[in-house]
Write a protein that holds these residues in place. Structure first.
Motif, mmCIF file in Angstrom:
data_model
loop_
_atom_site.group_PDB
_atom_site.id
_atom_site.type_symbol
_atom_site.label_atom_id
_atom_site.label_comp_id
_atom_site.label_asym_id
_atom_site.label_seq_id
_atom_site.Cartn_x
_atom_site.Cartn_y
_atom_site.Cartn_z
ATOM 1 N N SER A 28 37.569 49.937 45.429
ATOM 2 C CA SER A 28 38.403 48.743 45.356
ATOM 3 C C SER A 28 38.533 48.262 43.908
ATOM 4 C CB SER A 28 37.813 47.648 46.240
ATOM 5 O OG SER A 28 38.547 46.469 46.113
ATOM 6 N N THR A 29 37.425 48.249 43.186
ATOM 7 C CA THR A 29 37.419 47.826 41.786
ATOM 8 C C THR A 29 38.294 48.749 40.941
ATOM 9 O OG1 THR A 29 35.243 46.812 41.969
ATOM 10 C CG2 THR A 29 35.941 47.478 39.763
ATOM 11 N N SER A 32 41.961 48.219 41.619
ATOM 12 C CA SER A 32 42.392 46.975 40.979
ATOM 13 C C SER A 32 42.610 47.189 39.483
ATOM 14 C CB SER A 32 41.351 45.879 41.215
ATOM 15 O OG SER A 32 41.654 44.736 40.468
ATOM 16 N N LEU A 33 41.683 47.898 38.823
ATOM 17 C CA LEU A 33 41.834 48.184 37.396
ATOM 18 C C LEU A 33 43.033 49.086 37.129
ATOM 19 C CD1 LEU A 33 38.080 48.658 36.493
ATOM 20 C CD2 LEU A 33 39.577 46.849 35.614
ATOM 21 N N LYS A 36 46.008 46.795 37.204
ATOM 22 C CA LYS A 36 46.068 45.981 35.982
ATOM 23 C C LYS A 36 46.539 46.813 34.794
ATOM 24 C CE LYS A 36 42.294 42.647 36.747
ATOM 25 N NZ LYS A 36 41.013 42.187 36.154
ATOM 26 N N ASP A 134 30.778 46.232 37.050
ATOM 27 C CA ASP A 134 30.840 46.584 38.470
ATOM 28 C C ASP A 134 31.804 47.745 38.710
ATOM 29 O OD1 ASP A 134 32.913 44.876 37.629
ATOM 30 O OD2 ASP A 134 33.124 43.928 39.595
ATOM 31 N N ASP A 166 32.741 42.152 33.641
ATOM 32 C CA ASP A 166 33.058 42.302 35.056
ATOM 33 C C ASP A 166 34.546 42.625 35.199
ATOM 34 O OD1 ASP A 166 30.473 41.767 35.997
ATOM 35 O OD2 ASP A 166 30.859 39.599 36.070
ATOM 36 N N ALA A 167 34.884 43.407 36.212
ATOM 37 C CA ALA A 167 36.275 43.835 36.418
ATOM 38 C C ALA A 167 37.218 42.645 36.537
ATOM 39 C CB ALA A 167 36.372 44.726 37.648
ATOM 40 N N GLU A 168 36.806 41.606 37.249
ATOM 41 C CA GLU A 168 37.709 40.466 37.438
ATOM 42 C C GLU A 168 38.000 39.738 36.132
ATOM 43 O OE1 GLU A 168 36.168 37.457 40.030
ATOM 44 O OE2 GLU A 168 34.247 37.371 38.996
ATOM 45 N N ASP A 169 37.128 39.878 35.146
ATOM 46 C CA ASP A 169 37.300 39.207 33.867
ATOM 47 C C ASP A 169 38.015 40.060 32.829
ATOM 48 O OD1 ASP A 169 35.959 36.955 34.841
ATOM 49 O OD2 ASP A 169 34.015 37.792 34.260
ATOM 50 N N TRP A 170 38.312 41.322 33.148
ATOM 51 C CA TRP A 170 38.943 42.206 32.177
ATOM 52 C C TRP A 170 40.455 42.155 32.308
ATOM 53 C CZ3 TRP A 170 38.277 44.064 27.710
ATOM 54 C CH2 TRP A 170 39.207 44.985 27.213
ATOM 55 N N HIS A 171 41.140 42.060 31.171
ATOM 56 C CA HIS A 171 42.605 42.103 31.115
ATOM 57 C C HIS A 171 43.013 43.076 30.025
ATOM 58 C CE1 HIS A 171 42.636 38.637 33.742
ATOM 59 N NE2 HIS A 171 41.717 38.106 32.960
#
Length: 172
Positions: A28-29, A32-33, A36, A134, A166-171
């Motif tokens: 899932s991670t 998502s990446l 992005k 993660d 963390d993946a959610e914090d990466w842009h």
């Protein structure tokens, strides 16, 4: 710009007898990446680890195929590697530079082998290196659980070898 690098998400490692820790969450991670990276126009590289002829992971072995759970669009750069580091004996550094990438975001398997080696080599090769906290995993060993191995590497690699995010914090 940073490129996304996914290491060794292969049938033989992911679906093999030693199941990776938090495997479904990792998929899932990574997906998502991938999304992005595409939205940002960042290049995506996927490494496949292959071994010598006659080994279970010889070139062309179905065990070296990328897992079908990854959502790929066909514009990714897929390459083979023969050493733990994705930079050893490959043209990854040159390809990253051609794409205009000043940095690389590292994910995949296995934490204590290819993820660790690639993080160290990326920094040594002059790239701004990011490890997704993660976004990597491994299997339990007789000495340590996979959760302990991942936590140890996130702590050890942070700072000297890479940023850990963390993946959610990466842009991208």
């Amino acid at each position: 710009m940073h490129a996304l690098l996914i290491l060794d998400m292969q049938v033989g490692l992911f679906h093999g007898p030693d199941k990776p820790w938090r495997g479904e969450a990792l998929l899932s991670t990574l997906n998502s990446l991938l999304s992005k990276a595409r939205k940002a126009g960042a290049p995506v590289f996927l490494a496949r680890h292959v071994g010598p002829a006659g080994s279970p992971i010889e070139p062309g072995s179905p065990l070296t195929a990328l897992v079908q759970e990854l959502v790929l669009h066909g514009d990714e750069i897929i390459f083979e590697k023969y050493r733990p580091s994705a930079f050893a004996m490959t043209d990854l550094a040159a390809r990253l530079r051609v794409c205009g990438s000043e940095g690389v975001v590292i994910t995949g398997m296995k934490t204590q082998y290819c993820v660790d080696s690639t993080c160290r080599a990326a920094r040594d090769s002059g790239f701004d290196t990011v490890l997704i906290a993660d976004g990597h995993t491994c299997s339990d060993t007789p000495a340590l659980t996979a959760e302990m191995i991942v936590a140890h590497h996130n702590a050890t690699l942070a700072g000297a070898f890479c940023r850990v995010v963390d993946a959610e914090d990466w842009h991208f």
